[in-house]
Motif scaffolding. Structure first.
Motif, PDB file in Angstrom:
ATOM      1  N   PHE A  51       0.836  -1.204   0.000  1.00 31.91           N
ATOM      2  CA  PHE A  51       0.000   0.000   0.000  1.00 31.91           C
ATOM      3  C   PHE A  51       0.872   1.256   0.000  1.00 31.91           C
ATOM      4  O   PHE A  51       0.653   2.190  -0.785  1.00 31.91           O
ATOM      5  N   ASP A  52       1.872   1.291   0.881  1.00 33.73           N
ATOM      6  CA  ASP A  52       2.759   2.453   0.956  1.00 33.73           C
ATOM      7  C   ASP A  52       3.509   2.671  -0.350  1.00 33.73           C
ATOM      8  O   ASP A  52       3.687   3.810  -0.798  1.00 33.73           O
ATOM      9  N   ASP A  53       3.962   1.569  -0.969  1.00 29.15           N
ATOM     10  CA  ASP A  53       4.683   1.675  -2.245  1.00 29.15           C
ATOM     11  C   ASP A  53       3.782   2.255  -3.338  1.00 29.15           C
ATOM     12  O   ASP A  53       4.187   3.146  -4.083  1.00 29.15           O
ATOM     13  N   ILE A  54       2.571   1.706  -3.442  1.00 32.43           N
ATOM     14  CA  ILE A  54       1.660   2.152  -4.498  1.00 32.43           C
ATOM     15  C   ILE A  54       1.260   3.616  -4.283  1.00 32.43           C
ATOM     16  O   ILE A  54       1.309   4.435  -5.218  1.00 32.43           O
ATOM     17  N   LYS A  55       0.908   3.942  -3.061  1.00 28.99           N
ATOM     18  CA  LYS A  55       0.471   5.311  -2.792  1.00 28.99           C
ATOM     19  C   LYS A  55       1.615   6.299  -3.014  1.00 28.99           C
ATOM     20  O   LYS A  55       1.429   7.360  -3.624  1.00 28.99           O
ATOM     21  N   GLY A  56       2.799   5.969  -2.532  1.00 26.80           N
ATOM     22  CA  GLY A  56       3.952   6.851  -2.715  1.00 26.80           C
ATOM     23  C   GLY A  56       4.303   7.030  -4.176  1.00 26.80           C
ATOM     24  O   GLY A  56       4.646   8.138  -4.619  1.00 26.80           O
ATOM     25  N   THR A  57       4.210   5.939  -4.952  1.00 28.71           N
ATOM     26  CA  THR A  57       4.529   6.015  -6.378  1.00 28.71           C
ATOM     27  C   THR A  57       3.526   6.888  -7.117  1.00 28.71           C
ATOM     28  O   THR A  57       3.901   7.681  -7.993  1.00 28.71           O
ATOM     29  N   PHE A  58       2.254   6.771  -6.771  1.00 26.51           N
ATOM     30  CA  PHE A  58       1.244   7.584  -7.461  1.00 26.51           C
ATOM     31  C   PHE A  58       1.326   9.060  -7.063  1.00 26.51           C
ATOM     32  O   PHE A  58       0.963   9.927  -7.863  1.00 26.51           O
ATOM     33  N   ARG A  59       1.813   9.342  -5.889  1.00 27.35           N
ATOM     34  CA  ARG A  59       2.065  10.749  -5.548  1.00 27.35           C
ATOM     35  C   ARG A  59       3.130  11.313  -6.489  1.00 27.35           C
ATOM     36  O   ARG A  59       3.027  12.444  -6.983  1.00 27.35           O
ATOM     37  N   SER A  60       4.169  10.497  -6.729  1.00 25.14           N
ATOM     38  CA  SER A  60       5.227  10.908  -7.655  1.00 25.14           C
ATOM     39  C   SER A  60       4.684  11.011  -9.077  1.00 25.14           C
ATOM     40  O   SER A  60       5.024  11.953  -9.818  1.00 25.14           O
ATOM     41  N   PHE A  61       3.840  10.067  -9.475  1.00 19.72           N
ATOM     42  CA  PHE A  61       3.236  10.074 -10.812  1.00 19.72           C
ATOM     43  C   PHE A  61       2.429  11.349 -11.034  1.00 19.72           C
ATOM     44  O   PHE A  61       2.529  12.002 -12.082  1.00 19.72           O
ATOM     45  N   GLU A  88       4.412   4.343 -21.358  1.00 19.35           N
ATOM     46  CA  GLU A  88       5.100   3.798 -20.194  1.00 19.35           C
ATOM     47  C   GLU A  88       5.595   4.957 -19.324  1.00 19.35           C
ATOM     48  O   GLU A  88       6.317   5.829 -19.800  1.00 19.35           O
ATOM     49  N   TYR A  89       5.204   4.951 -18.077  1.00 18.43           N
ATOM     50  CA  TYR A  89       5.644   5.965 -17.128  1.00 18.43           C
ATOM     51  C   TYR A  89       6.666   5.332 -16.179  1.00 18.43           C
ATOM     52  O   TYR A  89       6.386   4.285 -15.563  1.00 18.43           O
ATOM     53  N   ASN A  90       7.824   5.960 -16.060  1.00 18.09           N
ATOM     54  CA  ASN A  90       8.935   5.351 -15.325  1.00 18.09           C
ATOM     55  C   ASN A  90       8.556   4.922 -13.912  1.00 18.09           C
ATOM     56  O   ASN A  90       8.892   3.817 -13.477  1.00 18.09           O
ATOM     57  N   SER A  91       7.863   5.780 -13.184  1.00 20.45           N
ATOM     58  CA  SER A  91       7.526   5.451 -11.793  1.00 20.45           C
ATOM     59  C   SER A  91       6.634   4.216 -11.720  1.00 20.45           C
ATOM     60  O   SER A  91       6.805   3.367 -10.835  1.00 20.45           O
ATOM     61  N   LEU A  92       5.704   4.086 -12.667  1.00 20.01           N
ATOM     62  CA  LEU A  92       4.784   2.950 -12.642  1.00 20.01           C
ATOM     63  C   LEU A  92       5.463   1.667 -13.120  1.00 20.01           C
ATOM     64  O   LEU A  92       5.153   0.576 -12.638  1.00 20.01           O
ATOM     65  N   VAL A  93       6.402   1.797 -14.053  1.00 20.21           N
ATOM     66  CA  VAL A  93       7.170   0.627 -14.500  1.00 20.21           C
ATOM     67  C   VAL A  93       7.976   0.059 -13.342  1.00 20.21           C
ATOM     68  O   VAL A  93       8.010  -1.157 -13.115  1.00 20.21           O
ATOM     69  N   ILE A  94       8.633   0.954 -12.600  1.00 19.44           N
ATOM     70  CA  ILE A  94       9.429   0.517 -11.446  1.00 19.44           C
ATOM     71  C   ILE A  94       8.525  -0.102 -10.383  1.00 19.44           C
ATOM     72  O   ILE A  94       8.853  -1.129  -9.780  1.00 19.44           O
ATOM     73  N   LEU A  95       7.374   0.517 -10.156  1.00 13.83           N
ATOM     74  CA  LEU A  95       6.443  -0.001  -9.160  1.00 13.83           C
ATOM     75  C   LEU A  95       6.007  -1.426  -9.501  1.00 13.83           C
ATOM     76  O   LEU A  95       6.002  -2.309  -8.635  1.00 13.83           O
ATOM     77  N   LYS A  96       5.659  -1.670 -10.763  1.00 14.85           N
ATOM     78  CA  LYS A  96       5.210  -3.008 -11.163  1.00 14.85           C
ATOM     79  C   LYS A  96       6.306  -4.042 -10.981  1.00 14.85           C
ATOM     80  O   LYS A  96       6.050  -5.175 -10.561  1.00 14.85           O
ATOM     81  N   SER A  97       7.542  -3.652 -11.294  1.00 16.31           N
ATOM     82  CA  SER A  97       8.643  -4.613 -11.183  1.00 16.31           C
ATOM     83  C   SER A  97       8.978  -4.907  -9.722  1.00 16.31           C
ATOM     84  O   SER A  97       9.442  -6.005  -9.404  1.00 16.31           O
ATOM     85  N   CYS A  98       8.737  -3.938  -8.838  1.00 17.21           N
ATOM     86  CA  CYS A  98       9.097  -4.113  -7.431  1.00 17.21           C
ATOM     87  C   CYS A  98       7.999  -4.771  -6.605  1.00 17.21           C
ATOM     88  O   CYS A  98       8.291  -5.497  -5.649  1.00 17.21           O
ATOM     89  N   THR A  99       6.745  -4.520  -6.970  1.00 18.03           N
ATOM     90  CA  THR A  99       5.628  -4.974  -6.136  1.00 18.03           C
ATOM     91  C   THR A  99       5.665  -6.468  -5.891  1.00 18.03           C
ATOM     92  O   THR A  99       5.427  -6.941  -4.779  1.00 18.03           O
TER      93      THR A  99
END
Length: 297
Positions: A51-61, A88-99
């Motif tokens: 949850f923290d990862d997704i929310k933090g990433t979307f704040r950056s997005f 492709e948005y960099n922050s979301l690409v990284i998020l998907k690979s890390c989740t």
């Protein structure tokens, strides 16, 4: 770090625990406490970490990547939104690979404040703690007496040398300090190493259990979880781009839109939905993804 490396690193602490008869029981007790770590609470911890990862990433997005979408739509309002949906948005690409990366999630959970504050109830370890505190008091009393004895001896027995020194006198001084202080300080160091061994061993055991459980979740249901999480991320990305486009057509400035999207991201309604989607994905109770735009309106 392996268990063998841990014992070697804190050898004096391990020896102290062994000499006091605590070592075997302490090791077994910690392994048992961690082994029966509540599964449901573990799912909630993992949910909170993702949850923290997704929310933090979307704040950056919202802050760093949506401004470009805004500018391009502002320059050409006829551009199809599909172009931005497929980008492709960099922050979301990284998020998907890390989740769904096991090592990343294990490291994240071990850094997580809620993990480090997990309470493990053990009357035995509490008893060991009290006895080690007793050792501290015992060592301190001895050190205090040695301090007094050392200075009494220095005052009474130190000869007048008229500013002359010798190798022998320095050797004697080192010997006195060693006998009165260093040997006793090493006992404090052994106590410190004993506590550090217990601390690091608990981390080692907990990390191993978390790795084992995350591996089981992702290996057994990884494809399904990945589809659900990716669907949610893609759905949220599309919703934000649509909201951006609607507000742009109403003549709103990007800063106004940004504040609105961040308020939505921080809303209880959104946070509850996000946590629910993640948790249900992990425990495999959810049968189909729920679209965010049903709640976004």
């Amino acid at each position: 770090m392996t268990f063998g490396e841990l014992k070697k690193k804190y050898s004096r602490g391990v020896k102290l625990l062994q000499d006091e008869g605590y070592y075997t029981r302490v090791v077994d007790e910690i392994a048992l406490l961690v082994k029966y770590f509540d599964s449901n609470y573990f799912y909630h911890l993992l949910t909170e970490n993702i949850f923290d990862d997704i929310k933090g990433t979307f704040r950056s997005f919202i802050t760093k990547e949506l401004p470009d979408v805004y500018r391009k739509l502002q320059q050409d309002p006829t551009r199809p939104l599909d172009e931005f949906f497929k980008r492709e948005y960099n922050s979301l690409v990284i998020l998907k690979s890390c989740t769904l990366n096991i090592r990343y999630q294990v490291s994240g959970l071990m850094r997580f404040e809620q993990t480090r504050n997990l309470p493990f109830k053990s009357t035995y370890l509490q008893g060991v703690h009290r006895k080690l505190n007793g050792k501290i008091q015992e060592y301190y009393r001895e050190l205090s007496e040695n301090y007094k004895q050392y200075f009494r001896e220095q005052f009474v027995h130190t000869p007048i040398t008229h500013s002359r020194i010798s190798i022998h006198c320095m050797e004697q001084l080192m010997q006195d300090i060693d006998e009165h202080f260093i040997q006793h300080l090493s006992r404090f160091q052994a106590l410190h190493e004993a506590i550090a061994f217990v601390h690091d061993y608990m981390i080692l055991q907990l990390r191993g259990l978390i790795h084992q459980r995350i591996t089981a979740i992702f290996h057994n249901n990884g494809n399904r979880i990945e589809r659900l999480v990716n669907y949610f991320i893609e759905d949220l990305k599309r919703d934000f781009i649509r909201m951006l486009d609607r507000q742009l057509r109403k003549g709103k400035e990007f800063e106004w839109i940004r504040r609105g999207l961040l308020l939505f991201l921080d809303s209880n309604r959104f946070e509850d939905l996000l946590r629910k989607v993640i948790f249900q994905s992990l425990v495999i109770h959810q049968t189909s993804p729920r679209r965010l735009n049903r709640t976004a309106g």
